[in-house]
Design a protein around this motif. Structure first.
Motif, PDB file in Angstrom:
ATOM      1  N   GLU A   1     -19.674 -18.207  46.947  1.00 51.96           N
ATOM      2  CA  GLU A   1     -20.857 -18.997  47.288  1.00 51.96           C
ATOM      3  C   GLU A   1     -20.908 -19.257  48.788  1.00 51.96           C
ATOM      4  O   GLU A   1     -19.875 -19.513  49.402  1.00 51.96           O
ATOM      5  CB  GLU A   1     -20.824 -20.353  46.576  1.00 51.96           C
ATOM      6  N   PRO A   2     -22.098 -19.222  49.373  1.00 51.31           N
ATOM      7  CA  PRO A   2     -22.210 -19.624  50.781  1.00 51.31           C
ATOM      8  C   PRO A   2     -22.066 -21.144  50.886  1.00 51.31           C
ATOM      9  O   PRO A   2     -22.202 -21.858  49.892  1.00 51.31           O
ATOM     10  CB  PRO A   2     -23.617 -19.176  51.163  1.00 51.31           C
ATOM     11  N   ASN A   3     -21.813 -21.631  52.071  1.00 50.40           N
ATOM     12  CA  ASN A   3     -21.746 -23.077  52.279  1.00 50.40           C
ATOM     13  C   ASN A   3     -23.131 -23.697  52.252  1.00 50.40           C
ATOM     14  O   ASN A   3     -23.316 -24.805  51.758  1.00 50.40           O
ATOM     15  CB  ASN A   3     -21.066 -23.414  53.609  1.00 50.40           C
ATOM     16  N   VAL A   4     -24.119 -22.968  52.818  1.00 52.14           N
ATOM     17  CA  VAL A   4     -25.478 -23.490  52.953  1.00 52.14           C
ATOM     18  C   VAL A   4     -26.492 -22.393  52.643  1.00 52.14           C
ATOM     19  O   VAL A   4     -26.320 -21.250  53.062  1.00 52.14           O
ATOM     20  CB  VAL A   4     -25.729 -24.009  54.399  1.00 52.14           C
ATOM     21  N   PHE A   5     -27.556 -22.763  51.914  1.00 56.13           N
ATOM     22  CA  PHE A   5     -28.726 -21.916  51.739  1.00 56.13           C
ATOM     23  C   PHE A   5     -29.871 -22.565  52.492  1.00 56.13           C
ATOM     24  O   PHE A   5     -30.112 -23.763  52.351  1.00 56.13           O
ATOM     25  CB  PHE A   5     -29.137 -21.809  50.262  1.00 56.13           C
ATOM     26  N   VAL A   6     -30.587 -21.775  53.291  1.00 53.80           N
ATOM     27  CA  VAL A   6     -31.750 -22.261  54.028  1.00 53.80           C
ATOM     28  C   VAL A   6     -32.973 -21.562  53.436  1.00 53.80           C
ATOM     29  O   VAL A   6     -33.020 -20.336  53.381  1.00 53.80           O
ATOM     30  CB  VAL A   6     -31.640 -21.943  55.534  1.00 53.80           C
ATOM     31  N   THR A   7     -33.943 -22.371  52.973  1.00 49.96           N
ATOM     32  CA  THR A   7     -35.139 -21.808  52.352  1.00 49.96           C
ATOM     33  C   THR A   7     -36.379 -22.580  52.780  1.00 49.96           C
ATOM     34  O   THR A   7     -36.279 -23.585  53.482  1.00 49.96           O
ATOM     35  CB  THR A   7     -35.057 -21.881  50.808  1.00 49.96           C
ATOM     36  N   ASP A   8     -37.519 -22.122  52.286  1.00 43.90           N
ATOM     37  CA  ASP A   8     -38.750 -22.892  52.470  1.00 43.90           C
ATOM     38  C   ASP A   8     -38.808 -23.962  51.373  1.00 43.90           C
ATOM     39  O   ASP A   8     -37.825 -24.202  50.684  1.00 43.90           O
ATOM     40  CB  ASP A   8     -39.976 -21.983  52.469  1.00 43.90           C
ATOM     41  N   GLN A   9     -39.948 -24.588  51.203  1.00 45.03           N
ATOM     42  CA  GLN A   9     -40.055 -25.703  50.265  1.00 45.03           C
ATOM     43  C   GLN A   9     -40.619 -25.284  48.912  1.00 45.03           C
ATOM     44  O   GLN A   9     -41.178 -26.104  48.191  1.00 45.03           O
ATOM     45  CB  GLN A   9     -40.940 -26.787  50.877  1.00 45.03           C
ATOM     46  N   ASP A  10     -40.452 -24.049  48.529  1.00 47.03           N
ATOM     47  CA  ASP A  10     -40.954 -23.575  47.246  1.00 47.03           C
ATOM     48  C   ASP A  10     -40.319 -24.385  46.109  1.00 47.03           C
ATOM     49  O   ASP A  10     -39.094 -24.452  46.002  1.00 47.03           O
ATOM     50  CB  ASP A  10     -40.612 -22.093  47.087  1.00 47.03           C
ATOM     51  N   PRO A  11     -41.127 -25.002  45.246  1.00 49.94           N
ATOM     52  CA  PRO A  11     -40.589 -25.847  44.170  1.00 49.94           C
ATOM     53  C   PRO A  11     -39.672 -25.106  43.203  1.00 49.94           C
ATOM     54  O   PRO A  11     -38.699 -25.668  42.709  1.00 49.94           O
ATOM     55  CB  PRO A  11     -41.842 -26.351  43.446  1.00 49.94           C
ATOM     56  N   ALA A  12     -39.962 -23.823  42.921  1.00 53.92           N
ATOM     57  CA  ALA A  12     -39.119 -23.048  42.011  1.00 53.92           C
ATOM     58  C   ALA A  12     -37.736 -22.819  42.611  1.00 53.92           C
ATOM     59  O   ALA A  12     -36.722 -22.931  41.919  1.00 53.92           O
ATOM     60  CB  ALA A  12     -39.785 -21.717  41.680  1.00 53.92           C
ATOM     61  N   ILE A  13     -37.680 -22.527  43.903  1.00 50.08           N
ATOM     62  CA  ILE A  13     -36.389 -22.333  44.574  1.00 50.08           C
ATOM     63  C   ILE A  13     -35.612 -23.649  44.594  1.00 50.08           C
ATOM     64  O   ILE A  13     -34.407 -23.671  44.347  1.00 50.08           O
ATOM     65  CB  ILE A  13     -36.582 -21.802  46.010  1.00 50.08           C
ATOM     66  N   LEU A  14     -36.311 -24.727  44.874  1.00 52.86           N
ATOM     67  CA  LEU A  14     -35.658 -26.042  44.939  1.00 52.86           C
ATOM     68  C   LEU A  14     -34.984 -26.404  43.621  1.00 52.86           C
ATOM     69  O   LEU A  14     -33.959 -27.084  43.611  1.00 52.86           O
ATOM     70  CB  LEU A  14     -36.666 -27.129  45.328  1.00 52.86           C
ATOM     71  N   GLN A  15     -35.533 -25.942  42.495  1.00 57.16           N
ATOM     72  CA  GLN A  15     -34.923 -26.216  41.200  1.00 57.16           C
ATOM     73  C   GLN A  15     -33.874 -25.180  40.816  1.00 57.16           C
ATOM     74  O   GLN A  15     -32.888 -25.512  40.160  1.00 57.16           O
ATOM     75  CB  GLN A  15     -35.997 -26.292  40.126  1.00 57.16           C
ATOM     76  N   ALA A  16     -34.085 -23.938  41.202  1.00 59.44           N
ATOM     77  CA  ALA A  16     -33.174 -22.863  40.805  1.00 59.44           C
ATOM     78  C   ALA A  16     -31.831 -22.916  41.548  1.00 59.44           C
ATOM     79  O   ALA A  16     -30.781 -22.687  40.949  1.00 59.44           O
ATOM     80  CB  ALA A  16     -33.837 -21.506  41.032  1.00 59.44           C
ATOM     81  N   LEU A  17     -31.872 -23.209  42.841  1.00 56.32           N
ATOM     82  CA  LEU A  17     -30.651 -23.169  43.656  1.00 56.32           C
ATOM     83  C   LEU A  17     -29.502 -24.026  43.118  1.00 56.32           C
ATOM     84  O   LEU A  17     -28.399 -23.515  42.924  1.00 56.32           O
ATOM     85  CB  LEU A  17     -30.963 -23.562  45.095  1.00 56.32           C
ATOM     86  N   PRO A  18     -29.696 -25.310  42.874  1.00 57.68           N
ATOM     87  CA  PRO A  18     -28.556 -26.121  42.438  1.00 57.68           C
ATOM     88  C   PRO A  18     -28.021 -25.745  41.055  1.00 57.68           C
ATOM     89  O   PRO A  18     -26.850 -25.980  40.767  1.00 57.68           O
ATOM     90  CB  PRO A  18     -29.091 -27.561  42.445  1.00 57.68           C
ATOM     91  N   SER A  19     -28.843 -25.118  40.235  1.00 61.15           N
ATOM     92  CA  SER A  19     -28.348 -24.731  38.908  1.00 61.15           C
ATOM     93  C   SER A  19     -27.448 -23.496  38.975  1.00 61.15           C
ATOM     94  O   SER A  19     -26.630 -23.279  38.097  1.00 61.15           O
ATOM     95  CB  SER A  19     -29.508 -24.504  37.946  1.00 61.15           C
TER      96      SER A  19
END
Length: 146
Positions: free
Chosen positions: A106-124
């Motif tokens: 796993e990387p230490n940090v993911f940098v993304t835009d504010q897409d709601p689907a990404i915001l929910q998918a990443l931590p899972s």
């Protein structure tokens, strides 16, 4: 046709990896790939990974998702890339699992835009990775508010 090409590439290049998913209708719904150089880049510079999806700008109307980082010369490097048929939470989860299985780390940090689907998918998928929003996207919001 593309899966056939990627299978052949995998035969010749030991460190090449790819995963794909197909819908009930037999159409490609997801594709992720990373070659040998991308994997070397990731293990050297993959502490911080950025990804941002384009919106159906290609011939097949699929969403292109490059995973990128910065090397020690401040140049962009590619860690892998994906194609998705939709920007759903499940699609992003699938893509992030494919990324994770290709690299195992796993990387230490993911940098993304504010897409709601990404915001929910990443931590899972990446429970130990911190998520940060791209400064460019944040600064664009400032100009929208003026």
């Amino acid at each position: 046709m593309v899966i056939e090409k990627l299978n052949k590439k995998k035969e010749y290049f030991q460190d090449f990896s790819f995963e794909y998913s197909v819908g009930n209708d037999g159409k490609l719904t997801g594709l992720f790939w990373a070659d040998e150089e991308a994997k070397r880049n990731y293990f050297a510079f993959g502490d911080v990974v950025g990804f941002d999806a384009t919106y159906r700008t290609n011939k097949y109307r699929m969403i292109f998702v490059p995973f990128t980082g910065i090397d020690n010369h401040k140049r962009c490097v590619t860690f892998g890339a994906g194609l998705l048929s939709s920007e759903s939470i499940e699609s992003y989860k699938w893509l992030l699992h494919a990324f994770k299985s290709s690299f195992g780390k796993e990387p230490n940090v993911f940098v993304t835009d504010q897409d709601p689907a990404i915001l929910q998918a990443l931590p899972s998928v990446f429970s130990n990775t911190r998520h940060r929003l791209c400064m460019w996207h944040i600064s664009q919001k400032f100009t929208d508010k003026d």
